[in-house]
Write an enzyme that holds these catalytic residues in place. Structure first.
Site, mmCIF file in Angstrom:
data_model
loop_
_atom_site.group_PDB
_atom_site.id
_atom_site.type_symbol
_atom_site.label_atom_id
_atom_site.label_comp_id
_atom_site.label_asym_id
_atom_site.label_seq_id
_atom_site.Cartn_x
_atom_site.Cartn_y
_atom_site.Cartn_z
ATOM 1 N N HIS A 183 43.278 -26.597 125.274
ATOM 2 C CA HIS A 183 41.826 -26.686 125.473
ATOM 3 C C HIS A 183 41.377 -25.860 126.675
ATOM 4 C CE1 HIS A 183 40.594 -30.268 122.771
ATOM 5 N NE2 HIS A 183 41.649 -29.676 122.273
ATOM 6 N N HIS A 228 51.212 -30.556 116.824
ATOM 7 C CA HIS A 228 50.853 -31.864 116.258
ATOM 8 C C HIS A 228 52.088 -32.636 115.787
ATOM 9 C CE1 HIS A 228 46.366 -30.576 115.482
ATOM 10 N NE2 HIS A 228 46.669 -30.698 116.768
ATOM 11 N N ARG A 279 48.073 -30.500 124.960
ATOM 12 C CA ARG A 279 46.727 -30.307 124.420
ATOM 13 C C ARG A 279 45.761 -29.837 125.506
ATOM 14 N NH1 ARG A 279 42.360 -34.348 122.237
ATOM 15 N NH2 ARG A 279 41.319 -33.037 120.691
ATOM 16 N N ASN A 299 36.289 -34.382 125.050
ATOM 17 C CA ASN A 299 36.847 -34.973 126.273
ATOM 18 C C ASN A 299 37.291 -36.406 126.034
ATOM 19 O OD1 ASN A 299 36.044 -36.912 128.587
ATOM 20 N ND2 ASN A 299 34.098 -36.565 127.599
HETATM 21 C C1 HEM Z 1 44.669 -25.441 114.819
HETATM 22 C C2 HEM Z 1 43.580 -26.096 115.176
HETATM 23 C C3 HEM Z 1 43.618 -27.431 115.846
HETATM 24 C C4 HEM Z 1 42.795 -28.469 115.573
HETATM 25 C C5 HEM Z 1 41.679 -28.488 114.549
HETATM 26 C C6 HEM Z 1 43.183 -29.557 116.424
HETATM 27 C C7 HEM Z 1 42.558 -30.788 116.445
HETATM 28 C C8 HEM Z 1 43.054 -31.892 117.075
HETATM 29 C C9 HEM Z 1 42.484 -33.209 117.000
HETATM 30 C C10 HEM Z 1 41.205 -33.570 116.238
HETATM 31 C C11 HEM Z 1 43.288 -34.051 117.684
HETATM 32 C C12 HEM Z 1 43.126 -35.554 117.832
HETATM 33 C C13 HEM Z 1 42.398 -35.905 119.064
HETATM 34 C C14 HEM Z 1 42.174 -37.375 119.141
HETATM 35 O O1 HEM Z 1 41.486 -37.930 118.290
HETATM 36 O O2 HEM Z 1 42.701 -38.015 120.062
HETATM 37 C C15 HEM Z 1 44.363 -33.262 118.210
HETATM 38 C C16 HEM Z 1 45.381 -33.755 118.982
HETATM 39 C C17 HEM Z 1 46.335 -32.964 119.569
HETATM 40 N N1 HEM Z 1 46.385 -31.591 119.532
HETATM 41 FE FE1 HEM Z 1 45.366 -30.395 118.332
HETATM 42 N N2 HEM Z 1 44.221 -29.175 117.190
HETATM 43 C C18 HEM Z 1 44.530 -27.870 116.896
HETATM 44 C C19 HEM Z 1 45.481 -27.098 117.504
HETATM 45 C C20 HEM Z 1 46.272 -27.512 118.545
HETATM 46 C C21 HEM Z 1 47.072 -26.653 119.367
HETATM 47 C C22 HEM Z 1 47.127 -25.138 119.245
HETATM 48 C C23 HEM Z 1 47.719 -27.444 120.253
HETATM 49 C C24 HEM Z 1 48.669 -27.071 121.356
HETATM 50 C C25 HEM Z 1 49.421 -26.000 121.363
HETATM 51 C C26 HEM Z 1 47.332 -28.814 119.953
HETATM 52 C C27 HEM Z 1 47.835 -29.920 120.567
HETATM 53 C C28 HEM Z 1 47.456 -31.203 120.280
HETATM 54 C C29 HEM Z 1 48.159 -32.365 120.776
HETATM 55 C C30 HEM Z 1 49.448 -32.355 121.580
HETATM 56 C C31 HEM Z 1 47.443 -33.475 120.350
HETATM 57 C C32 HEM Z 1 47.738 -34.941 120.656
HETATM 58 C C33 HEM Z 1 46.991 -35.327 121.910
HETATM 59 C C34 HEM Z 1 47.347 -36.707 122.434
HETATM 60 O O3 HEM Z 1 48.074 -37.464 121.810
HETATM 61 O O4 HEM Z 1 46.883 -36.999 123.554
HETATM 62 N N3 HEM Z 1 46.425 -28.802 118.937
HETATM 63 N N4 HEM Z 1 44.196 -31.947 117.829
HETATM 64 C C1 LIG Z 2 29.839 -36.461 127.337
HETATM 65 C C2 LIG Z 2 30.986 -37.380 127.164
HETATM 66 O O1 LIG Z 2 31.456 -37.601 126.070
HETATM 67 N N1 LIG Z 2 31.450 -37.926 128.276
HETATM 68 C C3 LIG Z 2 32.511 -38.902 128.297
HETATM 69 C C4 LIG Z 2 33.797 -38.299 128.792
HETATM 70 O O2 LIG Z 2 34.816 -39.270 128.893
HETATM 71 C C5 LIG Z 2 34.524 -40.363 129.743
HETATM 72 C C6 LIG Z 2 35.703 -41.282 129.732
HETATM 73 O O3 LIG Z 2 36.875 -40.588 129.984
HETATM 74 C C7 LIG Z 2 33.263 -41.067 129.277
HETATM 75 O O4 LIG Z 2 32.926 -42.070 130.222
HETATM 76 C C8 LIG Z 2 32.119 -40.077 129.174
HETATM 77 O O5 LIG Z 2 30.984 -40.711 128.615
#
Ligand code: HEM
Ligand SMILES: CC(=O)N[C@H]1CO[C@H](CO)[C@@H](O)[C@@H]1O
Ligand SMILES: *[C@@H]1O[C@H](CO)[C@@H](O)[C@H](O)[C@H]1NC(C)=O
Ligand SMILES: *[C@@H]1O[C@H](CO)[C@@H](O)[C@H](O)[C@H]1NC(C)=O
Length: 320
Positions: A65, A192, A61, A92
């Site tokens: 980003h 995902h 991810r 973040n």
């Molecule tokens: C298509 C549009 C996409 C949307 C709207 C989206 C949105 C999100 C959101 C909202 C999360 C959850 C974050 C959280 O609450 O912790 C997430 C997690 C994640 N996304 Fe996406 N994402 C998209 C595309 C992608 C792409 C293109 C990749 C990588 C190639 C990706 C990789 C991941 C991964 C691996 C996670 C899990 C992160 C973790 O467990 O630390 N996403 N995404």
């Molecule tokens: C602007 C913002 O959301 N900052 C947060 C980024 O993440 C750290 C923790 O990893 C927070 O402490 C910050 O407030």
């Protein structure tokens, strides 16, 4: 006269190309300057995964980003004492620290072998490929030659990352801006298949009244029990309810079963325009593997700095 003019045109084209940084990424870019770089990064990534699986989704991810904001130039890695860098944007909060840690550890190992040669952007690109391979996903070569960027600003994130409530049109237009097709977008969304989401990113789908018809009722119930309406904001659930720790094509069969986590996931199946691709990837793992690998290579070309642009950062978390 003719020859002179021809030459002049060639020179102008060359200068224009160089000015735009059109130098191409390529495989084996460090073949002479840091031949072992890919093995060194792979070793760091493997060790880190053996300590925590979160390394896999976190690194993948992080790469996405990074690439969608300022291009794949490690801008997301810049630390910010003032809280105004790219990683301080709202998203973040959910970028897991293990992704940053992976790159920083790999950079330390690479610097020990070839100081000042390999960019942080390339290390992130290699690590993102490696986490896919090491969790069961497709094997693919990574293009290198990126330079690290000079800009990392929270204010420049807005509007450049997709939101989980996006429509298909919104997803397509954002990915198209990054030269990624709908097929690339559907394939990359397959990321995902690993990782977590915090409850607030999808709670509107499971608490809506009337119920969202694109969510399987039993799955909605399961999510409500993991994510009660007064849930602690730090609670996160697996995005792939079937095989959360394997990089496979289960994401697509989940979508067919209406067990996609976000609106932006399920819409890929709900919309007739992309449904065929989802069904293909659900039924044919090899089609998904090929499409994902190709899309990752394209993602890795987004807005890259090459040649004399940018810098080779010494410390991935700080500009030189
Ligand atoms: C298509 C549009 C996409 C949307 C709207 C989206 C949105 C999100 C959101 C909202 C999360 C959850 C974050 C959280 O609450 O912790 C997430 C997690 C994640 N996304 Fe996406 N994402 C998209 C595309 C992608 C792409 C293109 C990749 C990588 C190639 C990706 C990789 C991941 C991964 C691996 C996670 C899990 C992160 C973790 O467990 O630390 N996403 N995404
Ligand atoms: C602007 C913002 O959301 N900052 C947060 C980024 O993440 C750290 C923790 O990893 C927070 O402490 C910050 O407030
Ligand atoms: C998605 O959510 C944001 C707020 O997070 C809102 O501004 C936007 O209008 C929503 N988009 C859609 C398509 O519902
Ligand atoms: C998309 O491709 C065009 C043509 O190759 C290029 O000029 C542009 O910089 C690319 N956009 C991104 C975001 O990489």
């Amino acid at each position: 006269m003719e020859v002179g003019r021809g030459l002049c045109v060639v020179v102008v084209l060359l200068v224009t190309a160089m000015g735009q940084g059109d130098a191409q990424l390529r495989q084996g870019f460090y073949g002479l300057t840091c031949p072992l770089v890919e093995g060194i990064v792979r070793q760091t990534v493997a060790t880190k995964i053996s300590q925590t699986f979160t390394t896999v989704p976190a690194t993948l991810r992080l790469f996405f980003h990074d690439c969608f904001v300022e291009g794949c130039d490690a801008s997301v890695l810049i630390a910010s004492p003032n809280g105004d860098a790219e990683k301080d944007a709202d998203d973040n909060l959910s970028l897991a620290g293990d992704g940053f840690d992976t790159v920083i550890k790999a950079k330390t190992a690479v610097e020990a072998a070839c100081p000042g040669v390999v960019s942080c952007a390339d290390i992130l690109a290699i690590a993102a490929r490696d986490v896919v391979v090491l969790s069961g996903g497709p094997v693919f070569p990574v293009e290198l030659g990126r330079r690290d960027g000079h800009v990392s600003q929270k204010l420049r994130v807005a509007g450049n990352l997709p939101l989980p409530n996006f429509t298909l049109d919104e997803l397509n237009s954002m990915f198209q801006r990054n030269n990624l097709s709908q097929t690339d977008m559907v394939a990359l969304s397959g990321a995902h298949t690993v990782g977590f989401s915090h409850c607030n990113r999808f709670s509107s789908r499971i608490y809506s009244n009337p119920p969202d018809p694109t969510v399987d009722p039993a799955y909605a119930q399961q999510l409500r029990s993991s994510c009660p309406s007064n849930v602690d904001p730090s609670v996160a659930v697996n995005m792939d309810p079937t095989t959360p720790n394997v990089f496979d094509n289960a994401y697509y069969s989940n979508l067919v079963a209406r067990k996609g986590m976000f609106t932006s996931d399920e819409v890929l199946f709900s919309s007739s325009q992309s449904r065929g691709t989802v069904v293909d990837f659900a039924n044919n793992p090899a089609d998904f593997a090929t499409a994902f690998a190709a899309a990752m290579v394209k993602l890795g070309r987004t807005g890259v700095k090459t040649g004399e642009q940018g810098e080779i950062r010494r410390d991935c978390a700080a500009f030189n």
